[in-house]
Design a protein around this motif. Structure first.
Motif, PDB file in Angstrom:
ATOM      1  N   ALA A  66       0.631  -1.220  -0.156  1.00 50.91           N
ATOM      2  CA  ALA A  66      -0.301  -0.239   0.109  1.00 50.91           C
ATOM      3  C   ALA A  66       1.318   1.071  -0.009  1.00 50.91           C
ATOM      4  N   GLY A  67       0.361   1.898  -0.044  1.00 46.89           N
ATOM      5  CA  GLY A  67       0.799   3.572  -0.516  1.00 46.89           C
ATOM      6  C   GLY A  67      -0.226   4.832   0.573  1.00 46.89           C
ATOM      7  N   VAL A  68       0.787   5.469   1.237  1.00 43.84           N
ATOM      8  CA  VAL A  68      -0.333   6.467   2.110  1.00 43.84           C
ATOM      9  C   VAL A  68      -1.584   7.162   1.491  1.00 43.84           C
ATOM     10  N   TYR A  69      -1.407   7.113   0.194  1.00 49.27           N
ATOM     11  CA  TYR A  69      -1.895   8.080  -0.518  1.00 49.27           C
ATOM     12  C   TYR A  69      -3.502   7.493  -1.058  1.00 49.27           C
ATOM     13  N   ASP A  70      -3.502   5.542  -0.621  1.00 57.16           N
ATOM     14  CA  ASP A  70      -4.240   5.037  -0.535  1.00 57.16           C
ATOM     15  C   ASP A  70      -5.495   5.184  -0.120  1.00 57.16           C
ATOM     16  N   ASP A  71      -6.775   4.403  -1.323  1.00 58.70           N
ATOM     17  CA  ASP A  71      -8.118   5.040  -0.514  1.00 58.70           C
ATOM     18  C   ASP A  71      -8.897   3.374   0.626  1.00 58.70           C
ATOM     19  N   PHE A  72      -7.713   3.364   1.044  1.00 62.13           N
ATOM     20  CA  PHE A  72      -7.917   1.657   1.568  1.00 62.13           C
ATOM     21  C   PHE A  72      -8.296   2.262   2.812  1.00 62.13           C
ATOM     22  N   THR A  73     -10.215   1.349   4.108  1.00 59.76           N
ATOM     23  CA  THR A  73     -10.674   1.589   4.668  1.00 59.76           C
ATOM     24  C   THR A  73      -9.251   1.974   6.079  1.00 59.76           C
ATOM     25  N   TRP A  74      -8.542   1.161   6.456  1.00 57.95           N
ATOM     26  CA  TRP A  74      -7.933   0.710   7.559  1.00 57.95           C
ATOM     27  C   TRP A  74      -6.424   1.804   7.233  1.00 57.95           C
ATOM     28  N   GLY A  94       8.951   1.513  12.835  1.00 57.51           N
ATOM     29  CA  GLY A  94       7.816   1.512  11.338  1.00 57.51           C
ATOM     30  C   GLY A  94       8.953   1.154  10.961  1.00 57.51           C
ATOM     31  N   ILE A  95       8.956  -0.081   9.438  1.00 62.62           N
ATOM     32  CA  ILE A  95       9.501  -0.417   8.913  1.00 62.62           C
ATOM     33  C   ILE A  95       8.861  -0.153   7.395  1.00 62.62           C
ATOM     34  N   CYS A  96       9.382   0.551   6.239  1.00 61.40           N
ATOM     35  CA  CYS A  96       9.275   0.896   5.238  1.00 61.40           C
ATOM     36  C   CYS A  96       8.205   1.070   4.841  1.00 61.40           C
ATOM     37  N   PHE A  97       6.979   0.738   4.483  1.00 63.05           N
ATOM     38  CA  PHE A  97       5.230   1.367   4.445  1.00 63.05           C
ATOM     39  C   PHE A  97       5.066   1.741   5.764  1.00 63.05           C
ATOM     40  N   GLY A  98       5.754   0.780   7.385  1.00 61.62           N
ATOM     41  CA  GLY A  98       5.054   1.831   7.957  1.00 61.62           C
ATOM     42  C   GLY A  98       6.457   3.179   8.274  1.00 61.62           C
ATOM     43  N   HIS A  99       7.417   2.902   8.280  1.00 62.70           N
ATOM     44  CA  HIS A  99       8.466   4.059   8.228  1.00 62.70           C
ATOM     45  C   HIS A  99       7.080   5.770   6.765  1.00 62.70           C
ATOM     46  N   GLN A 100       6.968   4.910   6.148  1.00 57.42           N
ATOM     47  CA  GLN A 100       6.200   5.752   5.320  1.00 57.42           C
ATOM     48  C   GLN A 100       4.715   6.951   6.152  1.00 57.42           C
ATOM     49  N   ILE A 101       3.849   5.858   6.773  1.00 58.29           N
ATOM     50  CA  ILE A 101       2.987   6.503   7.623  1.00 58.29           C
ATOM     51  C   ILE A 101       3.279   6.980   8.921  1.00 58.29           C
ATOM     52  N   MET A 102       4.005   6.770   9.565  1.00 55.85           N
ATOM     53  CA  MET A 102       4.427   7.442  10.508  1.00 55.85           C
ATOM     54  C   MET A 102       5.191   9.062  10.816  1.00 55.85           C
TER      55      MET A 102
END
Length: 234
Positions: A66-74, A94-102
């Protein structure tokens, strides 16, 4: 101490028969580094309910397609979870996406990078030396697999490692309890190779070939795993 793994994705289906699910990669990484945890995986990408971060010992947010710009409900509940964990100073990694979403949740800018795919083992210069980073090495080599990047870190974050390709590859936060990395210290060499090969046809051939060749170079993933375990347990 229990480490709650907020699972935001999984090993690609084509690789799962050989490499299994994603959370056990972290079990093996920390075990090899001598860090002992009890583990709980919460697959929020698959509909699992978020726990109360104030009641957790420590949190790890995984990588994801996933990307932070996606529209997933979670995604919005995950942002709220991160902000709550940050405010209560629950240890969080946070790792990879975890790094990005943080970074995204805490005020940074995250986008798909114009630089394209980062694959294989990349070398990251040490930009600062927060207390957890128990090394004098000038650079650290760790596997990665991503297109998105933290373009602008949050004001609360300090960059501790980066490269020309990924300038904001490691962030440590001002609350003293949050830390994130773009690369994947949990990846074994064989998984790094398999993932690079899986990107053929998506990433340029030259990028894939360079990624495959990079795995023959020394890795600092084990060192990083030990430092991360100590950070979460302190």
């Amino acid at each position: 101490m229990k480490l709650t793994i907020i699972q935001t994705g999984d090993v690609p289906p084509a690789l799962r028969p050989d490499f299994g699910a994603y959370p056990p990669m972290f079990h093996r990484m920390f075990e090899a580094a001598g860090a002992t945890f009890e583990y709980e995986a919460v697959p929020v990408f698959d509909g699992a309910a978020f726990p109360d971060p104030a009641k957790l010992d420590a949190i790890l947010i995984t990588g994801s397609a996933a990307g932070v710009y996606d529209d997933f409900t979670w995604l919005d509940p995950l942002r709220a979870f991160i902000r709550h964990a940050y405010s209560t100073r629950t240890p969080m990694l946070g790792i990879c996406f975890g790094h990005q979403i943080m970074a995204d949740a805490l005020g940074g800018d995250v986008r798909k990078s114009e630089k394209g795919w980062g694959l294989g083992r990349h070398k990251y210069e040490v930009k600062s030396r927060p207390e957890f980073l128990a090394t004098d090495l000038p650079a650290l080599s760790i596997a990665c697999s991503h297109q998105d990047q933290v373009i602008t870190p949050p004001k609360e974050a300090q960059v501790f490692m980066g490269s020309a390709f990924t300038p904001n590859a490691g962030l440590v936060y001002a609350n003293g309890a949050a830390l994130s990395l773009q690369p994947h210290p949990e990846f074994t060499d064989d998984y790094t190779l398999a993932l690079a090969e899986l990107r053929r046809g998506k990433a340029p051939d030259a990028v894939v070939e360079e990624a495959v060749a990079s795995v023959s170079k020394p890795s600092h993933s084990g060192d990083m795993a030990g430092w991360l375990g100590a950070f979460l347990q302190r």
